[in-house]
Design a protein around this motif. Structure first.
Motif, PDB file in Angstrom:
ATOM      1  N   LEU A   1      -9.643   2.736  -0.130  1.00  0.00           N
ATOM      2  CA  LEU A   1     -10.063   1.457   0.421  1.00  0.00           C
ATOM      3  C   LEU A   1      -8.879   0.695   1.026  1.00  0.00           C
ATOM      4  O   LEU A   1      -8.990  -0.493   1.318  1.00  0.00           O
ATOM      5  CB  LEU A   1     -10.726   0.613  -0.673  1.00  0.00           C
ATOM      6  CG  LEU A   1     -12.160   1.040  -1.000  1.00  0.00           C
ATOM      7  CD1 LEU A   1     -12.557   0.631  -2.405  1.00  0.00           C
ATOM      8  CD2 LEU A   1     -13.121   0.443   0.006  1.00  0.00           C
ATOM      9  N   ASP A   2      -7.762   1.389   1.202  1.00  0.00           N
ATOM     10  CA  ASP A   2      -6.567   0.803   1.830  1.00  0.00           C
ATOM     11  C   ASP A   2      -6.066  -0.433   1.086  1.00  0.00           C
ATOM     12  O   ASP A   2      -5.613  -1.402   1.695  1.00  0.00           O
ATOM     13  CB  ASP A   2      -6.842   0.449   3.299  1.00  0.00           C
ATOM     14  CG  ASP A   2      -7.186   1.670   4.131  1.00  0.00           C
ATOM     15  OD1 ASP A   2      -6.544   2.713   3.926  1.00  0.00           O
ATOM     16  OD2 ASP A   2      -8.096   1.587   4.969  1.00  0.00           O
ATOM     17  N   ASP A   3      -6.179  -0.399  -0.238  1.00  0.00           N
ATOM     18  CA  ASP A   3      -5.664  -1.505  -1.053  1.00  0.00           C
ATOM     19  C   ASP A   3      -4.154  -1.384  -1.136  1.00  0.00           C
ATOM     20  O   ASP A   3      -3.626  -0.444  -1.752  1.00  0.00           O
ATOM     21  CB  ASP A   3      -6.281  -1.428  -2.452  1.00  0.00           C
ATOM     22  CG  ASP A   3      -5.880  -2.602  -3.332  1.00  0.00           C
ATOM     23  OD1 ASP A   3      -4.963  -3.356  -2.939  1.00  0.00           O
ATOM     24  OD2 ASP A   3      -6.475  -2.771  -4.405  1.00  0.00           O
ATOM     25  N   PRO A   4      -3.375  -2.308  -0.552  1.00  0.00           N
ATOM     26  CA  PRO A   4      -1.918  -2.182  -0.534  1.00  0.00           C
ATOM     27  C   PRO A   4      -1.279  -2.377  -1.911  1.00  0.00           C
ATOM     28  O   PRO A   4      -0.119  -2.032  -2.110  1.00  0.00           O
ATOM     29  CB  PRO A   4      -1.482  -3.301   0.428  1.00  0.00           C
ATOM     30  CG  PRO A   4      -2.583  -4.301   0.370  1.00  0.00           C
ATOM     31  CD  PRO A   4      -3.842  -3.520   0.156  1.00  0.00           C
ATOM     32  N   GLU A   5      -2.052  -2.906  -2.847  1.00  0.00           N
ATOM     33  CA  GLU A   5      -1.514  -3.169  -4.179  1.00  0.00           C
ATOM     34  C   GLU A   5      -1.840  -2.059  -5.177  1.00  0.00           C
ATOM     35  O   GLU A   5      -1.638  -2.224  -6.378  1.00  0.00           O
ATOM     36  CB  GLU A   5      -2.055  -4.501  -4.702  1.00  0.00           C
ATOM     37  CG  GLU A   5      -1.723  -5.695  -3.823  1.00  0.00           C
ATOM     38  CD  GLU A   5      -2.351  -6.977  -4.342  1.00  0.00           C
ATOM     39  OE1 GLU A   5      -2.648  -7.036  -5.556  1.00  0.00           O
ATOM     40  OE2 GLU A   5      -2.552  -7.903  -3.554  1.00  0.00           O
ATOM     41  N   ALA A   6      -2.356  -0.942  -4.700  1.00  0.00           N
ATOM     42  CA  ALA A   6      -2.797   0.119  -5.599  1.00  0.00           C
ATOM     43  C   ALA A   6      -1.645   0.670  -6.430  1.00  0.00           C
ATOM     44  O   ALA A   6      -0.611   1.081  -5.898  1.00  0.00           O
ATOM     45  CB  ALA A   6      -3.445   1.243  -4.798  1.00  0.00           C
ATOM     46  N   VAL A   7      -1.825   0.675  -7.744  1.00  0.00           N
ATOM     47  CA  VAL A   7      -0.857   1.242  -8.681  1.00  0.00           C
ATOM     48  C   VAL A   7      -1.627   1.993  -9.758  1.00  0.00           C
ATOM     49  O   VAL A   7      -2.842   1.870  -9.873  1.00  0.00           O
ATOM     50  CB  VAL A   7       0.020   0.138  -9.330  1.00  0.00           C
ATOM     51  CG1 VAL A   7       0.895  -0.549  -8.298  1.00  0.00           C
ATOM     52  CG2 VAL A   7      -0.851  -0.883 -10.053  1.00  0.00           C
ATOM     53  N   ASP A   8      -0.910   2.791 -10.560  1.00  0.00           N
ATOM     54  CA  ASP A   8      -1.563   3.505 -11.648  1.00  0.00           C
ATOM     55  C   ASP A   8      -2.208   2.517 -12.621  1.00  0.00           C
ATOM     56  O   ASP A   8      -1.624   1.472 -12.941  1.00  0.00           O
ATOM     57  CB  ASP A   8      -0.558   4.376 -12.391  1.00  0.00           C
ATOM     58  CG  ASP A   8      -0.120   5.570 -11.561  1.00  0.00           C
ATOM     59  OD1 ASP A   8      -0.648   5.739 -10.445  1.00  0.00           O
ATOM     60  OD2 ASP A   8       0.755   6.321 -12.026  1.00  0.00           O
ATOM     61  N   CYS A   9      -3.424   2.867 -13.084  1.00  0.00           N
ATOM     62  CA  CYS A   9      -4.178   1.916 -13.909  1.00  0.00           C
ATOM     63  C   CYS A   9      -3.832   2.003 -15.379  1.00  0.00           C
ATOM     64  O   CYS A   9      -3.965   1.019 -16.115  1.00  0.00           O
ATOM     65  CB  CYS A   9      -5.678   2.136 -13.719  1.00  0.00           C
ATOM     66  SG  CYS A   9      -6.338   3.671 -14.443  1.00  0.00           S
ATOM     67  N   GLY A  10      -3.427   3.195 -15.849  1.00  0.00           N
ATOM     68  CA  GLY A  10      -3.135   3.349 -17.260  1.00  0.00           C
ATOM     69  C   GLY A  10      -4.366   3.477 -18.138  1.00  0.00           C
ATOM     70  O   GLY A  10      -4.253   3.572 -19.367  1.00  0.00           O
TER      71      GLY A  10
END
Length: 702
Positions: free
Chosen positions: A472-481
């Motif tokens: 979804l082109d989310d620039p803040e995407a990081v591993d969720c854990g």
């Protein structure tokens, strides 16, 4: 309020807005987040247009309800919300009423209330009107109601705005009319578009369609309550057994999504037999029953609804889990479905159980893409030559498209200005229209990339939430854990032998009804056929082993009827299943069949021949003839896209060649697609003297 509003005015507006928010959510300490206020300020203070792309549960409805209350308190007209699903409308009306907002809806299920609602709008007694996108092109609503609303509304809201874009995963032609509506709005009427599922391309497309001075607010698409996982199991029996063994372990109530209507019914029946409180839900479920089932899920009176994507956009409840039995076609569609869970809870489980047949189902849906240019031109030519408006039913007799595809095509042509819907049907406008083959090809390529990405999600060893957010082109995407790949979720892959055995028994239980056609298609006279009204002497209800989409025997049938599969005798497992079907079915016969007639096949002659001779041998009754191919120039499947075309093709392709006895006749074919071959053959057999016609096939497509 205007763009020249002072700082004091803005501060006062925010204080007033937060007062409305507290009433809306029922909390004395509720405050707006800065991004929520930015959207409300753009609408209610600066009269701008805004696009809000935020995750499910972020509070998009709070933005438009609070903005409505602000605008109404300053003398603005009612808010008009274009909303895609009745479930969403019901939730929104309930939420609005809690805040003292007078909300009503105009949709296809409450026609008798339209006039009182119009009167209430005219009297200033309505704060919010919710309409479906389809209403926007209802001639009466479009020409009489909408111009007045456009001139007097205080705010226009487009919910699930990704539907505007044909790059979106759930494009709807009716939504494209909104662009025309935007052009008719008086200057200064604010517009809000909202969605939780738009990548960068869709966001840009929707913003462009909104037009001038658009504020775009994109936030993080993380869903902090969701724990995502994938469970790979080899067989349909094991997947059903996993549900039976592990459904009770899931938190709260939830949804089990299936890809087909048939699967919802099959899975729900099996799980009920295993003691689970579940119910099937699909687009075929009666409206009243849908509402009751939705409320039962919200109240926790069922463990799960076994549903298609009809239980999708806008359904608002506090659900503890979502399980997908089969993968949707794209990560974006999957993100939307799993977004039904975890709205009002800190912890929700999301499980995907992929199936081998997923790609077959995706291929079927892909076959419903925009029609080729020849059929589009033919549609325009027929409408152009018509002396007046043509109904979709009449148009079917000239254009070989299914009703759904034809309706969708007409809606696209309407939005493009080439046709117009009027009382009585459709007319051509005479405006030039070009077939944008390049764009349709790019959309098809985008859909293929989405399917490839969905397959990649299944095999990914990286964070699953990050994968979806990046799609979804989310620039803040990081591993969720929190997901199985991050180590935050452990899902058992074990299933009990008892559950597998019972699932196998359920899936191997053959037999689905072939319901007889009751009415001839409308306007067959356009095709030179003197057939209309009720089918007085047609076949009785028949039987097939299974649907091609079924989880059990459906797999063997899909292999048998797959394009390019070699012709041959009926496979032994299907022979055994057929005998079981015959044994069960025979209990319903008033009189045993005395003869067999087969439907001749040019593509699978060995299969149909073996089926007929095998039944003749087992039942010890003769084959007395065939429904024979007399015009091979009419290729197999001609006209299958719609009923009128199919009846005409069958009438030309076949003729009955049989010495028909006076008793019941077993009519044998390999596969039911539309049901019209069996119907026309059944009518011919009855007219030739058969007292009853009992259709029997190996499979049915739906």
């Amino acid at each position: 309020m205007t763009t020249s509003a002072t700082t004091e005015t803005r501060t006062a507006a925010r204080e007033e807005a937060e007062g409305h928010l507290r009433a809306l959510v029922g909390s004395d300490d509720a405050v707006l987040r800065d991004d929520q206020w930015s959207a409300i300020e753009a609408l209610a203070v600066d009269a701008r247009r805004a696009l809000v792309v935020q995750r499910t549960g972020w509070g998009k409805s709070a933005v438009y309800f609070v903005a409505t209350l602000l605008l109404r308190s300053h003398g603005a007209g009612p808010t008009v919300i274009v909303s895609p699903l009745l479930a969403l409308m019901r939730n929104q009306i309930a939420a609005a009423e809690r805040a003292g907002i007078r909300a009503v809806t105009i949709n296809s299920t409450n026609i008798e209330q339209w006039q009182p609602i119009n009167d209430a709008i005219n009297a200033g007694e309505v704060d919010v009107l919710l309409v479906s996108p389809e209403r926007l092109n209802n001639p009466g609503f479009r020409d009489e109601v909408m111009p007045r609303l456009a001139a007097t509304c205080g705010l226009l809201v487009v919910d699930e705005a990704h539907c505007i874009s044909d790059w979106g995963h759930d494009f709807r032609p009716d939504y494209r009319r909104i662009r025309t509506l935007l052009d008719t709005l008086p200057t200064g009427i604010p517009v809000l578009a909202t969605t939780a599922t738009a990548n960068a391309r869709v966001t840009d497309d929707v913003a462009e369609q909104l037009g001038r001075d658009v504020l775009v607010l994109r936030g993080s698409l993380d869903r902090e309550s969701l724990r995502l996982g994938v469970v790979r199991l080899k067989t349909a029996e094991m997947r059903l057994a996993w549900l039976a063994d592990h459904l009770a372990e899931q938190p709260g109530s939830g949804i089990v999504y299936c890809l087909t209507v048939a699967a919802t019914q099959e899975v729900a029946a099996y799980l009920r037999d295993r003691g689970h409180e579940v119910a099937a839900y699909s687009g075929q479920t009666d409206t009243t029953e849908r509402q009751a089932l939705e409320q039962a899920l919200v109240d926790g009176r069922v463990k799960a609804l076994i549903a298609t994507s009809a239980l999708g956009m806008g359904f608002d409840a506090s659900l503890g889990f979502v399980i997908n039995l089969g993968a949707p076609q794209s990560p974006v569609a999957y993100y939307q479905q799993v977004g039904r869970a975890g709205r009002g809870t800190d912890d929700a489980t999301v499980v995907l159980l992929p199936q081998l047949e997923d790609r077959d189902i995706w291929a079927y849906f892909a076959s419903l893409a925009f029609p080729p240019e020849q059929l589009v031109r033919q549609t325009l030519e027929v409408l152009g030559d018509a002396p007046g408006a043509m109904s979709t039913v009449a148009l079917e007799t000239y254009v070989e498209l299914s009703r759904n595809r034809l309706e969708t095509l007409l809606k696209v042509l309407d939005v493009d200005g080439a046709v117009r819907r009027v009382q009585g049907g459709w007319v051509a406008t005479g405006q030039p229209w070009s077939y944008d083959a390049e764009r349709y090809a790019r959309v098809a390529e985008a859909r293929q990339r989405e399917q490839d990405a969905m397959l990649a999600y299944l095999d990914s060893t990286e964070c699953r939430m990050r994968f979806l957010r990046e799609q979804l082109d989310d620039p803040e995407a990081v591993d969720c854990g929190r997901c199985d790949n991050c180590g935050g979720l452990t899902l058992s892959t074990t299933v009990s032998d008892a559950a597998v055995a019972e699932a196998g028994e359920a899936l191997s239980r053959p037999g689905v009804a072939i319901e007889p056609r009751k009415l001839w298609p409308t306007a067959l006279a356009n095709l030179g056929l003197d057939l209309k009204g009720k089918i007085a002497t047609g076949p009785a209800a028949g039987r097939a082993i299974a649907r091609l989409t079924d989880l059990g025997h459906g797999q063997a049938l899909r292999a048998l009827f797959r394009a390019g599969a070699e012709d041959g005798p009926v496979p032994d497992p299907l022979k055994s299943a057929l005998l079981t079907v015959m044994k069960d079915w025979s209990r319903d016969w008033d009189e045993r069949p005395v003869a067999i007639v087969g439907v001749e096949s040019s593509t699978r002659p060995q299969l149909v021949g073996d089926l007929a001779t095998g039944l003749s041998r087992v039942m010890q009754i003769p084959i007395v003839g065939r429904f024979a191919i007399v015009d091979p120039s009419i290729e197999p499947g001609r006209g299958a896209a719609n009923s009128a075309q199919r009846v005409a093709a069958v009438q030309r392709r076949y003729d009955l060649m049989a010495d028909v006895p006076a008793g019941p006749v077993l009519l044998v074919d390999d596969l039911v697609v539309s049901g019209w071959t069996l119907t026309v053959a059944g009518v011919a057999l009855r007219e030739a003297g058969a007292s009853a016609v009992l259709p029997l096939t190996l499979g049915t497509q739906t």
